[in-house]
Design a protein around this motif. Structure first.
Motif, short mmCIF file in Angstrom:
data_model
loop_
_atom_site.label_atom_id
_atom_site.label_comp_id
_atom_site.label_asym_id
_atom_site.label_seq_id
_atom_site.Cartn_x
_atom_site.Cartn_y
_atom_site.Cartn_z
N ARG A 58 -2.66 0.76 6.22
CA ARG A 58 -2.99 0.27 4.96
C ARG A 58 -1.73 -0.16 4.28
O ARG A 58 -1.49 -1.34 3.47
CB ARG A 58 -3.66 1.13 3.89
CG ARG A 58 -5.15 1.31 4.47
CD ARG A 58 -5.91 1.94 3.24
NE ARG A 58 -5.41 3.31 2.98
CZ ARG A 58 -5.79 4.51 3.72
NH1 ARG A 58 -6.62 4.43 4.64
NH2 ARG A 58 -5.09 5.75 3.19
N ASP A 61 -0.59 -3.47 5.66
CA ASP A 61 -1.41 -4.72 5.51
C ASP A 61 -1.24 -5.04 4.15
O ASP A 61 -1.10 -6.29 3.94
CB ASP A 61 -2.89 -4.11 5.46
CG ASP A 61 -3.52 -3.89 7.10
OD1 ASP A 61 -2.73 -4.32 7.77
OD2 ASP A 61 -4.59 -3.45 7.21
N ASP A 62 -0.81 -4.11 3.36
CA ASP A 62 -0.71 -4.59 1.88
C ASP A 62 0.85 -5.29 1.78
O ASP A 62 1.04 -6.24 1.10
CB ASP A 62 -0.56 -3.24 0.80
CG ASP A 62 -1.92 -2.67 0.75
OD1 ASP A 62 -2.95 -3.26 1.05
OD2 ASP A 62 -1.98 -1.47 0.31
N ALA A 66 1.39 -8.99 0.48
CA ALA A 66 2.24 -9.25 -0.67
C ALA A 66 3.29 -10.44 -0.16
O ALA A 66 3.86 -11.09 -1.02
CB ALA A 66 2.97 -7.96 -1.14
N VAL A 82 2.24 -2.77 -4.85
CA VAL A 82 2.04 -1.93 -3.47
C VAL A 82 2.23 -0.51 -3.83
O VAL A 82 3.25 -0.13 -4.38
CB VAL A 82 2.94 -2.49 -2.24
CG1 VAL A 82 2.27 -1.58 -0.84
CG2 VAL A 82 2.26 -3.95 -1.85
N THR A 84 2.79 3.45 -2.43
CA THR A 84 2.85 4.55 -1.23
C THR A 84 3.21 5.73 -1.66
O THR A 84 3.84 5.93 -2.90
CB THR A 84 4.08 3.83 -0.42
OG1 THR A 84 4.17 4.76 0.70
CG2 THR A 84 5.31 3.46 -1.14
#
Length: 221
Positions: A58, A61-62, A66, A82, A84
């Motif tokens: 994920r 992908d983010d 971006a 984003v 994390t």
């Protein structure tokens, strides 16, 4: 005598079975608990691995989404959104964001990298990369003495970016007119067992541009 021995053996075996049954009845739950613990631990381990893999995917992908923005400001803004929850992921995001910011604001990008470089909770490789990138961005604003001091710290034996830092030190030598020092440093880079092909080629080209013959210097060394 044989019948007596046989009878005794049968009785003994029966007693063993009875004792085993009693032991299993009393302590069998321990074995069952051990089995459940082992199976449950293995299942949780696999679940945790699957969750970590999914989370990493994920994040990837983010980040890719971006970076798809057409302009640097848009990429920086998108990357800042984003999320994390790992230190490594935050460091990578910070470096990517600083790269996008550097197009419009090198000072802000350098500050972001410095925050990563001085974060003692991060593995050394993240801190070293961030510190190196920060110095590259500040090459026009820091004094040659400051640049030299900080690149020398990155070029210490065993450091992950020592050869790249040595290349920058050679460039500082050239800027200060110390061609001999630069050539010696570049030759050491070329002959290092860990040098990459690209870095070795750059060092060779720079030596030739300085009017030196790398092969001749190697024989003299």
């Amino acid at each position: 005598m044989s019948d007596t021995d046989s009878f005794i053996d049968e009785v003994t075996e029966e007693v063993r079975r009875d004792r085993m049954f009693l032991l299993l009845k009393r302590w069998g739950w321990v074995g069952a608990l051990a089995v459940v613990t082992v199976v449950g631990g293995a299942a949780w381990n696999e679940y945790s691995k699957a969750q970590a893999t999914a989370k990493a995917q994920r994040l990837g992908d983010d980040i890719i989404a971006a970076l798809a923005s057409d302009d640097a400001a848009g990429r920086a803004a998108a990357l800042s959104q984003v999320e994390t929850d790992t230190a490594g992921g935050s460091a990578v995001l910070g470096m990517l964001t600083s790269a996008a910011e550097s197009a419009d604001d090198k000072a802000a990008a350098a500050l972001r990298l410095e925050a990563i470089a001085t974060n003692g909770d991060l593995p050394e490789i993240y801190r070293e990369i961030a510190g190196f990138k920060s110095l590259i961005l500040q090459a026009d604003t820091l004094s040659a003495a400051d640049l030299r001091q900080r690149f020398e710290a990155l070029a210490r034996p065993g450091a992950p970016l020592r050869l790249l830092a040595a290349e920058q030190l050679a460039l500082i030598d050239i800027a200060q007119g110390d061609v001999d020092a630069a050539l010696a440093r570049l030759q050491a880079i070329r002959e290092d067992a860990e040098v990459s092909a690209d870095l070795q080629q750059r060092a060779t080209q720079l030596m030739v541009a300085l009017g030196a013959d790398p092969a001749l210097l190697a024989r003299q060394g």
